[in-house]
Write a protein that holds these residues in place. Structure first.
Motif, PDB file in Angstrom:
ATOM      1  N   ALA A   1      -1.852  -6.244  -3.457  1.00  0.00           N
ATOM      2  CA  ALA A   1      -2.075  -6.087  -2.015  1.00  0.00           C
ATOM      3  C   ALA A   1      -3.472  -6.559  -1.630  1.00  0.00           C
ATOM      4  O   ALA A   1      -3.656  -7.175  -0.571  1.00  0.00           O
ATOM      5  CB  ALA A   1      -1.872  -4.629  -1.610  1.00  0.00           C
ATOM      6  N   ILE A   2      -4.458  -6.296  -2.491  1.00  0.00           N
ATOM      7  CA  ILE A   2      -5.834  -6.753  -2.199  1.00  0.00           C
ATOM      8  C   ILE A   2      -5.865  -8.279  -2.084  1.00  0.00           C
ATOM      9  O   ILE A   2      -6.412  -8.837  -1.129  1.00  0.00           O
ATOM     10  CB  ILE A   2      -6.811  -6.287  -3.296  1.00  0.00           C
TER      11      ILE A   2
ATOM     12  N   VAL B   1       0.849  -1.201   0.000  1.00  0.00           N
ATOM     13  CA  VAL B   1       0.000   0.000   0.000  1.00  0.00           C
ATOM     14  C   VAL B   1       0.884   1.251   0.000  1.00  0.00           C
ATOM     15  O   VAL B   1       0.646   2.199  -0.757  1.00  0.00           O
ATOM     16  CB  VAL B   1      -0.947   0.010   1.223  1.00  0.00           C
TER      17      VAL B   1
ATOM     18  N   GLY C   1      -5.476  -8.167   8.724  1.00  0.00           N
ATOM     19  CA  GLY C   1      -5.697  -8.153   7.278  1.00  0.00           C
ATOM     20  C   GLY C   1      -6.548  -6.972   6.831  1.00  0.00           C
ATOM     21  O   GLY C   1      -6.842  -6.823   5.645  1.00  0.00           O
ATOM     22  N   ILE C   2      -6.931  -6.136   7.786  1.00  0.00           N
ATOM     23  CA  ILE C   2      -7.675  -4.904   7.494  1.00  0.00           C
ATOM     24  C   ILE C   2      -6.923  -4.055   6.466  1.00  0.00           C
ATOM     25  O   ILE C   2      -7.499  -3.172   5.832  1.00  0.00           O
ATOM     26  CB  ILE C   2      -7.914  -4.099   8.793  1.00  0.00           C
ATOM     27  N   ALA C   3      -5.633  -4.355   6.294  1.00  0.00           N
ATOM     28  CA  ALA C   3      -4.845  -3.667   5.261  1.00  0.00           C
ATOM     29  C   ALA C   3      -5.540  -3.722   3.904  1.00  0.00           C
ATOM     30  O   ALA C   3      -5.274  -2.898   3.032  1.00  0.00           O
ATOM     31  CB  ALA C   3      -3.449  -4.275   5.167  1.00  0.00           C
ATOM     32  N   VAL C   4      -6.449  -4.685   3.742  1.00  0.00           N
ATOM     33  CA  VAL C   4      -7.179  -4.804   2.480  1.00  0.00           C
ATOM     34  C   VAL C   4      -7.897  -3.495   2.149  1.00  0.00           C
ATOM     35  O   VAL C   4      -8.043  -3.116   0.977  1.00  0.00           O
ATOM     36  CB  VAL C   4      -8.182  -5.990   2.541  1.00  0.00           C
ATOM     37  N   ILE C   5      -8.325  -2.775   3.182  1.00  0.00           N
ATOM     38  CA  ILE C   5      -9.025  -1.503   2.963  1.00  0.00           C
ATOM     39  C   ILE C   5      -8.085  -0.472   2.331  1.00  0.00           C
ATOM     40  O   ILE C   5      -8.440   0.216   1.371  1.00  0.00           O
ATOM     41  CB  ILE C   5      -9.581  -0.989   4.304  1.00  0.00           C
ATOM     42  N   GLY C   6      -6.872  -0.398   2.865  1.00  0.00           N
ATOM     43  CA  GLY C   6      -5.888   0.508   2.281  1.00  0.00           C
ATOM     44  C   GLY C   6      -5.607   0.135   0.838  1.00  0.00           C
ATOM     45  O   GLY C   6      -5.483   1.000  -0.033  1.00  0.00           O
ATOM     46  N   ALA C   7      -5.545  -1.162   0.586  1.00  0.00           N
ATOM     47  CA  ALA C   7      -5.264  -1.641  -0.771  1.00  0.00           C
ATOM     48  C   ALA C   7      -6.397  -1.263  -1.720  1.00  0.00           C
ATOM     49  O   ALA C   7      -6.161  -0.839  -2.852  1.00  0.00           O
ATOM     50  CB  ALA C   7      -5.058  -3.153  -0.748  1.00  0.00           C
ATOM     51  N   ILE C   8      -7.642  -1.399  -1.237  1.00  0.00           N
ATOM     52  CA  ILE C   8      -8.795  -1.036  -2.073  1.00  0.00           C
ATOM     53  C   ILE C   8      -8.739   0.461  -2.416  1.00  0.00           C
ATOM     54  O   ILE C   8      -8.954   0.867  -3.562  1.00  0.00           O
ATOM     55  CB  ILE C   8     -10.123  -1.360  -1.352  1.00  0.00           C
ATOM     56  N   LEU C   9      -8.414   1.279  -1.411  1.00  0.00           N
ATOM     57  CA  LEU C   9      -8.379   2.724  -1.633  1.00  0.00           C
ATOM     58  C   LEU C   9      -7.297   3.103  -2.645  1.00  0.00           C
ATOM     59  O   LEU C   9      -7.507   3.952  -3.514  1.00  0.00           O
ATOM     60  CB  LEU C   9      -8.154   3.464  -0.309  1.00  0.00           C
ATOM     61  N   VAL C  10      -6.132   2.460  -2.524  1.00  0.00           N
ATOM     62  CA  VAL C  10      -5.031   2.791  -3.438  1.00  0.00           C
ATOM     63  C   VAL C  10      -5.328   2.304  -4.850  1.00  0.00           C
ATOM     64  O   VAL C  10      -5.168   3.042  -5.822  1.00  0.00           O
ATOM     65  CB  VAL C  10      -3.703   2.183  -2.927  1.00  0.00           C
TER      66      VAL C  10
ATOM     67  N   ALA D   1      -3.941  -9.458   1.134  1.00  0.00           N
ATOM     68  CA  ALA D   1      -4.644  -9.134   2.373  1.00  0.00           C
ATOM     69  C   ALA D   1      -5.919  -9.960   2.506  1.00  0.00           C
ATOM     70  O   ALA D   1      -6.288 -10.382   3.605  1.00  0.00           O
ATOM     71  CB  ALA D   1      -4.965  -7.646   2.425  1.00  0.00           C
ATOM     72  N   THR D   2      -6.590 -10.219   1.378  1.00  0.00           N
ATOM     73  CA  THR D   2      -7.824 -11.017   1.444  1.00  0.00           C
ATOM     74  C   THR D   2      -7.519 -12.456   1.841  1.00  0.00           C
ATOM     75  O   THR D   2      -8.272 -13.073   2.605  1.00  0.00           O
ATOM     76  CB  THR D   2      -8.562 -10.993   0.093  1.00  0.00           C
TER      77      THR D   2
ATOM     78  N   LEU E   1      -8.534   1.732   9.370  1.00  0.00           N
ATOM     79  CA  LEU E   1      -7.237   1.059   9.333  1.00  0.00           C
ATOM     80  C   LEU E   1      -6.432   1.373  10.585  1.00  0.00           C
ATOM     81  O   LEU E   1      -5.798   0.493  11.172  1.00  0.00           O
ATOM     82  CB  LEU E   1      -6.450   1.546   8.113  1.00  0.00           C
TER      83      LEU E   1
END
Lengths: 284, 97
Positions: free
Chosen positions: B68-69, A104, B43-52, B72-73, A240
């Motif tokens: 990253a999605i 990210v 794995g909440i990092a998936v949210i950051g990945a979705i945004l990027v 993280a998923t 996050l």
């Protein structure tokens, strides 16, 4: 209408964060653990759906494909893994999470490089922290996985000048980061700093014996939470930041509890093989 | 420092304290499931990945975000399912039907 959706998203985040907290709490006692895990999963689903509705998310197709592919792989892996292989499975999954957080930051750095605006200082610091913690979590978890899975020797791996090399790498990271803070728009240096982080993760776990790996995985789990939190600062997203901080803090406490259960101190787990290189032969 | 950053720091510190307080006296059999459940949450990092990835700016960023999605998923779905499998083993006294 234009205010309705953003408010709804933020409120969903609030509910999801609450579900994570209650879920973690319930996971700590045998009677409610399964329910706690379920609540946390519901919170995650809610958070992901809410994020998909964010205004800045423009293209859905590939994201949905990515989510589907990840879910499929995750579900199959969770079904296939043997009960006895659980610790290394958690280590492997944890590494993937750390890698995602680091990616990210790299993706965001790349995106900001493409725009004409300068990279602000706070975003820069967040990205560097994210890449560092995420990178160390990724490779460290992979080594922990490899040790428990028997892919590499479980006994502590030590070599001459180990500590000076680690120190040198750390200095390299700090110097590179300092340079980037002054002159942010430098992709090669950013990637070099990321590479150093990956290398440090490997060198950090190699000297630790296989028997101590569960504690190390717990610590790396805590780190992956912090990496997610740092990613939250990169994209400025409360969900996050909260979830990452929760895991970071609770993971640290759990690590300490696990050390106590083994009658060890965290310091001795992490650094015991440094002091007496080659003496200990006790493999896990 | 911007106001947004200060607010984010407040959130971070308060959430950290919550995390410290949530965990106490965990029986040893639950150490691994708790670690695994917390790992799934990270794995909440998936949210950051979705945004990027969703911002759709620059091909490299989108590709990195998509990778990253997926990663993280895997962490999220695998993590929660694995935790559930572990906890099923303890189900002696029928924990909630």
């Amino acid at each position: 209408m234009s205010e309705f959706l953003p408010t709804g998203i933020q409120l969903s985040y609030l509910v999801a964060a609450s579900l994570f907290i209650v879920g973690l709490k319930k996971l700590g006692s045998p009677a409610t653990a399964r329910q706690g895990n379920f609540l946390a999963a519901v919170g995650m689903l809610l958070a992901v759906v809410a994020t998909l509705l964010e205004r800045q998310v423009l293209s859905y197709e590939m994201i949905l494909v990515g989510l589907a592919v990840g879910s499929l792989i995750g579900a199959i892996a969770a079904q296939k893994v043997a009960m006895t292989a659980m610790p290394q499975m958690v280590g492997l999954l944890n590494g993937l999470g750390g890698a995602a957080s680091a990616l990210v930051a790299v993706a965001e750095f790349w995106r900001l490089m493409g725009t004409s605006q300068a990279i602000p200082l706070d975003a820069n610091v967040s990205m560097l922290l994210d890449v560092f913690i995420g990178g160390v979590t990724f490779t460290g978890s992979m080594i922990a996985f490899a040790k428990l899975q028997g892919l590499i020797s479980g006994s502590p791996v030590t070599f001459p000048l180990q500590q000076p090399i680690n120190a040198l790498l750390l200095v390299g990271f700090v110097v590179g980061s300092g340079y980037l803070l002054v002159a942010p728009e430098n992709l090669p240096i950013f990637l070099a700093v990321a590479g150093v982080s990956l290398l440090l993760g490997v060198l950090f776990v190699l000297p630790i014996g296989g028997g101590d790996m569960p504690v190390v995985i717990s610590l790396l789990n805590s780190l992956s939470g912090l990496a997610a939190s740092a990613a939250g600062f990169v994209v400025m997203n409360n969900m996050l930041i909260i979830a990452g901080a929760l895991v970071g803090a609770s993971g640290l406490i759990l690590t300490q509890i696990m050390c106590k259960a083994m009658n060890r101190s965290l310091v001795s787990v992490l650094f015991s093989s440094f002091g007496k290189a080659g003496v200990s032969g006790g493999s896990g | 420092m911007t106001e947004a950053l200060i607010a984010a720091l407040f959130v971070f510190v308060l959430a950290s304290f919550t995390g410290f307080e949530v965990i106490n006296k965990v029986p040893p059999t639950l150490h691994t499931p708790l670690m695994s459940g917390a790992n799934a949450i990270s794995g909440i990092a998936v949210i950051g990945a979705i945004l990027v990835a969703g911002a759709n700016q620059g091909r490299v960023s989108v590709i990195l975000g998509l990778i990253a999605i997926v990663l993280a998923t895997i962490n999220v779905v695998g993590g929660f399912l694995v935790t559930d499998r572990m906890l099923q083993m303890f189900k002696k006294k029928e924990v909630k039907a």
